[in-house]
Design a protein around this motif. Structure first.
Motif, PDB file in Angstrom:
ATOM      1  N   HIS A  56       0.806  -1.355  -0.013  1.00 46.65           N
ATOM      2  CA  HIS A  56      -0.011  -0.029  -0.046  1.00 46.65           C
ATOM      3  C   HIS A  56       0.953   1.214   0.004  1.00 46.65           C
ATOM      4  O   HIS A  56       0.742   2.363  -0.768  1.00 46.65           O
ATOM      5  N   VAL A  57       2.009   1.235   0.945  1.00 46.35           N
ATOM      6  CA  VAL A  57       2.791   2.445   1.055  1.00 46.35           C
ATOM      7  C   VAL A  57       3.703   2.394  -0.286  1.00 46.35           C
ATOM      8  O   VAL A  57       3.901   3.490  -0.909  1.00 46.35           O
ATOM      9  N   MET A  58       4.035   1.430  -0.685  1.00 47.94           N
ATOM     10  CA  MET A  58       4.943   1.345  -2.212  1.00 47.94           C
ATOM     11  C   MET A  58       4.288   1.885  -3.010  1.00 47.94           C
ATOM     12  O   MET A  58       4.720   2.404  -4.056  1.00 47.94           O
ATOM     13  N   LYS A  59       3.030   1.643  -3.401  1.00 51.03           N
ATOM     14  CA  LYS A  59       2.226   2.122  -4.555  1.00 51.03           C
ATOM     15  C   LYS A  59       2.183   3.873  -4.393  1.00 51.03           C
ATOM     16  O   LYS A  59       2.436   4.258  -5.255  1.00 51.03           O
ATOM     17  N   HIS A  60       2.368   4.483  -3.344  1.00 52.96           N
ATOM     18  CA  HIS A  60       2.256   5.809  -3.061  1.00 52.96           C
ATOM     19  C   HIS A  60       3.491   6.196  -3.650  1.00 52.96           C
ATOM     20  O   HIS A  60       3.363   7.287  -4.010  1.00 52.96           O
ATOM     21  N   VAL A  61       4.623   5.600  -3.267  1.00 51.45           N
ATOM     22  CA  VAL A  61       6.023   6.046  -3.525  1.00 51.45           C
ATOM     23  C   VAL A  61       6.192   6.133  -5.067  1.00 51.45           C
ATOM     24  O   VAL A  61       6.515   6.923  -5.545  1.00 51.45           O
ATOM     25  N   LEU A  62       5.833   4.967  -5.535  1.00 50.36           N
ATOM     26  CA  LEU A  62       5.766   4.742  -7.078  1.00 50.36           C
ATOM     27  C   LEU A  62       5.125   5.668  -7.860  1.00 50.36           C
ATOM     28  O   LEU A  62       5.357   6.024  -9.022  1.00 50.36           O
ATOM     29  N   ASP A  63       3.920   5.954  -7.181  1.00 52.99           N
ATOM     30  CA  ASP A  63       2.872   6.949  -7.914  1.00 52.99           C
ATOM     31  C   ASP A  63       3.480   8.613  -7.664  1.00 52.99           C
ATOM     32  O   ASP A  63       2.833   9.629  -8.282  1.00 52.99           O
ATOM     33  N   ASP A  64       4.631   8.727  -6.970  1.00 53.89           N
ATOM     34  CA  ASP A  64       5.410  10.221  -6.721  1.00 53.89           C
ATOM     35  C   ASP A  64       5.453  10.649  -7.925  1.00 53.89           C
ATOM     36  O   ASP A  64       6.600  10.029  -8.633  1.00 53.89           O
ATOM     37  N   PHE A  69       8.211   7.073 -12.261  1.00 54.21           N
ATOM     38  CA  PHE A  69       7.957   5.554 -12.539  1.00 54.21           C
ATOM     39  C   PHE A  69       6.719   5.443 -12.921  1.00 54.21           C
ATOM     40  O   PHE A  69       5.533   5.808 -12.364  1.00 54.21           O
ATOM     41  N   ASP A  70       6.709   4.575 -14.194  1.00 55.30           N
ATOM     42  CA  ASP A  70       5.196   4.361 -14.778  1.00 55.30           C
ATOM     43  C   ASP A  70       4.717   2.866 -14.219  1.00 55.30           C
ATOM     44  O   ASP A  70       4.903   2.091 -14.755  1.00 55.30           O
ATOM     45  N   PHE A  71       4.042   3.097 -12.961  1.00 57.75           N
ATOM     46  CA  PHE A  71       3.315   2.146 -12.463  1.00 57.75           C
ATOM     47  C   PHE A  71       2.355   1.091 -13.497  1.00 57.75           C
ATOM     48  O   PHE A  71       2.231  -0.046 -13.212  1.00 57.75           O
ATOM     49  N   ALA A  72       1.635   2.112 -14.244  1.00 59.46           N
ATOM     50  CA  ALA A  72       0.737   1.369 -15.166  1.00 59.46           C
ATOM     51  C   ALA A  72       1.576   0.209 -16.221  1.00 59.46           C
ATOM     52  O   ALA A  72       0.987  -0.524 -16.609  1.00 59.46           O
ATOM     53  N   ARG A  73       2.942   0.590 -16.392  1.00 58.64           N
ATOM     54  CA  ARG A  73       3.522  -0.509 -17.310  1.00 58.64           C
ATOM     55  C   ARG A  73       4.274  -1.485 -16.498  1.00 58.64           C
ATOM     56  O   ARG A  73       5.263  -2.232 -17.070  1.00 58.64           O
ATOM     57  N   ALA A  74       4.135  -1.525 -15.235  1.00 56.41           N
ATOM     58  CA  ALA A  74       4.997  -2.320 -14.137  1.00 56.41           C
ATOM     59  C   ALA A  74       4.698  -3.702 -14.191  1.00 56.41           C
ATOM     60  O   ALA A  74       3.756  -4.189 -14.395  1.00 56.41           O
ATOM     61  N   VAL A  75       5.886  -4.414 -13.784  1.00 58.11           N
ATOM     62  CA  VAL A  75       5.624  -5.990 -13.777  1.00 58.11           C
ATOM     63  C   VAL A  75       6.597  -6.132 -12.405  1.00 58.11           C
ATOM     64  O   VAL A  75       7.689  -5.696 -12.101  1.00 58.11           O
TER      65      VAL A  75
END
Length: 141
Positions: A56-64, A69-75
């Motif tokens: 949950h917290v990592m998602k917020h960091v990756l959305d910073d 970082f393009d989380f929509a293209r992440a694996v």
């Protein structure tokens, strides 16, 4: 042409601890059921339960937007857990996230994040999660 956008200068950045999360028996049972595992006594969480808090917290960091970082293209590339003790119902835990590395390789952004889970009261370590994600480059049209 590959484009890399991850801000490598953010390597080493640490985000402040989250508000305490109280681990409930029902959350342990739900997580065990999602894994197809036995819930056991319902008081002790499966060893991978800390990802519930860290992700949950990592998602917020990756959305910073500063990270780029393009989380929509992440694996998901790798996941590790280093437990000091099991997570139990009634635990009140906080998570501090650290950007271990942010790099670009062949146009792909690779970010490794480490989550430090600690007891909210006293700060004793409980578990460390380490996640590596890759945001794939866009393919040429």
């Amino acid at each position: 042409m590959p484009t890399a956008t991850a801000n490598t200068a953010l390597t080493g950045r640490t985000y402040p601890p989250t508000e305490p999360y109280e681990v409930g028996r029902e959350k342990i049972r739900e997580f065990a059921a999602a894994l197809g595992a036995q819930a056991g006594d319902g008081d002790t969480a499966p060893p991978t339960f800390p990802i519930v808090l860290s992700l949950h917290v990592m998602k917020h960091v990756l959305d910073d937007p500063d990270l780029g970082f393009d989380f929509a293209r992440a694996v998901h590339r790798d996941q590790r857990f280093e437990s000091v003790r099991p997570v139990r119902a009634g635990d009140r835990l906080t998570v501090t996230i650290e950007i271990v590395s942010a790099e670009s390789v062949d146009g792909n952004d690779i970010v490794t994040l480490r989550g430090h889970l600690r007891e909210a009261d006293g700060g004793a370590p409980v578990c460390t999660t380490t996640s590596t994600l890759v945001s794939r480059k866009e393919e040429a049209a």
